[in-house]
Scaffold this active site. Structure first.
Site, PDB file in Angstrom:
ATOM      1  N   PRO A 107       7.411  -5.128  -0.751  1.00  0.00           N
ATOM      2  CA  PRO A 107       7.526  -3.806  -1.328  1.00  0.00           C
ATOM      3  C   PRO A 107       6.916  -3.569  -2.707  1.00  0.00           C
ATOM      4  O   PRO A 107       7.522  -3.861  -3.722  1.00  0.00           O
ATOM      5  CB  PRO A 107       9.027  -3.568  -1.380  1.00  0.00           C
ATOM      6  N   GLU A 108       5.773  -3.004  -2.760  1.00  0.00           N
ATOM      7  CA  GLU A 108       5.247  -2.337  -3.945  1.00  0.00           C
ATOM      8  C   GLU A 108       5.379  -0.843  -3.660  1.00  0.00           C
ATOM      9  O   GLU A 108       5.940  -0.468  -2.636  1.00  0.00           O
ATOM     10  CB  GLU A 108       3.784  -2.738  -4.187  1.00  0.00           C
TER      11      GLU A 108
ATOM     12  N   LYS B 129       8.921   1.446  -7.521  1.00  0.00           N
ATOM     13  CA  LYS B 129       9.429   0.666  -6.391  1.00  0.00           C
ATOM     14  C   LYS B 129      10.908   0.930  -6.147  1.00  0.00           C
ATOM     15  O   LYS B 129      11.540   0.229  -5.367  1.00  0.00           O
ATOM     16  CB  LYS B 129       9.203  -0.826  -6.668  1.00  0.00           C
TER      17      LYS B 129
ATOM     18  N   ARG C 259       1.759 -14.530 -12.518  1.00  0.00           N
ATOM     19  CA  ARG C 259       1.504 -14.219 -11.112  1.00  0.00           C
ATOM     20  C   ARG C 259       0.140 -14.726 -10.685  1.00  0.00           C
ATOM     21  O   ARG C 259      -0.828 -14.698 -11.466  1.00  0.00           O
ATOM     22  CB  ARG C 259       1.545 -12.700 -10.861  1.00  0.00           C
TER      23      ARG C 259
END
Length: 258
Positions: free
Chosen positions: A2-3, A58, A248
DNA sequence: CGATCTGTTAGTAG
DNA sequence: ACTACTAACAGATC
């Protein structure tokens, strides 16, 4: 996972299945989800109809007449609908039974997802200091978020306090399409370039929503199809490299992006 | 077996 | 007060 686009597709899916349906029963299957909620929070939502949904970045909000239920999906959260008396899907943490025979399940294998009840969406957003939703972002937002910043463009794109909704793949996708090296300090982007970058991110989000966020259905020009270390870049000149930025994994082509 | 994963946040240091 | 970085959360997948 989920973005912004994934959450938006879930929101639309929820509206398609249970908007204006009455909530009859709440089952908390993972008690960790509700430890910080008030006692008897269920009473504020049960026996009300789902009258409105909202999404900012989000974060998803469902209005049940008196109060909003807020959901965040973490890394692996999702919404699955099943008939009320069917087996629960694997990793269900919460089940909401509606009076149209559907059960809405919040599934979440890694359990990073969160839930809360909130009276006003606006106060929730200001407490979180969440930035404007990517789809509503302005040229002025783009100018302000990058100017005079030393941290990488990638790190800035990921900051939900600047603009809400961009996640790891969407940031890589926008940087690749705008030919910007992900480690470029934000402040060294021209105002015009910064605006193009944010605009690109917005376009990508819309394209992804249009494809229902099924990656296989994304148009061929999407970088996400090549986003793997040592893959050939579509430019034909370089290989995809991987570095860590803002904690990331970040994929890019050093030939295209400088 | 070890590395990896599309997110957030408490803690830490400056 | 703000900025930036890290570890931690947990389990499937490769």
């Amino acid at each position: 996972m989920p973005e912004l686009p994934e959450v938006e597709v879930m929101r639309r899916n929820i509206e398609a299945h249970v908007l204006h349906a009455g909530l009859r029963k709440v089952d908390v299957l993972d008690p960790r989800l509700t430890t910080s909620l008030p006692q008897n929070w269920e009473n504020a939502v049960v026996n009300n109809e789902l009258s409105e949904t909202r999404r900012v970045g989000k974060y998803l909000f469902l209005f049940f007449g008196k109060t909003w239920l807020h959901l965040h999906f973490g890394m692996t959260g999702s919404i699955v609908f099943v008939p009320t008396n069917d087996h629960l899907p694997k990793y269900s943490r919460l089940a909401l039974d509606f009076d149209n025979g559907l059960r809405m399940c919040f599934t979440d294998p890694r359990t990073f997802g969160k839930m809360d009840v909130v009276n006003r969406v606006e106060s929730f957003l200001s407490t979180k200091k969440l930035g404007r939703d990517l789809l509503d972002a302005t040229e002025d937002d783009a100018k302000k978020m990058f100017v005079n910043r030393k941290i990488s463009a990638k790190a800035i794109l990921l900051k939900q306090k600047e603009v809400a909704g961009i996640g790891n793949w969407l940031a890589d996708e926008a940087l690749f399409r705008q030919k910007i090296h992900p480690a470029t300090p934000g402040g060294s982007l021209s105002e015009r370039k910064a605006q193009h970058l944010l605009d690109e991110a917005k376009r990508i989000a819309v394209e992804a929503i249009d494809a229902d966020t099924h990656y296989g259905d994304f148009p061929d020009h999407f970088f996400v199809h090549h986003r793997k270390e040592n893959n050939d870049c579509p430019c034909g000149m370089g290989k995809i490299e991987k570095v860590q930025l803002a904690g990331r994994s970040t994929y890019f082509c050093s030939t295209c992006q400088s």
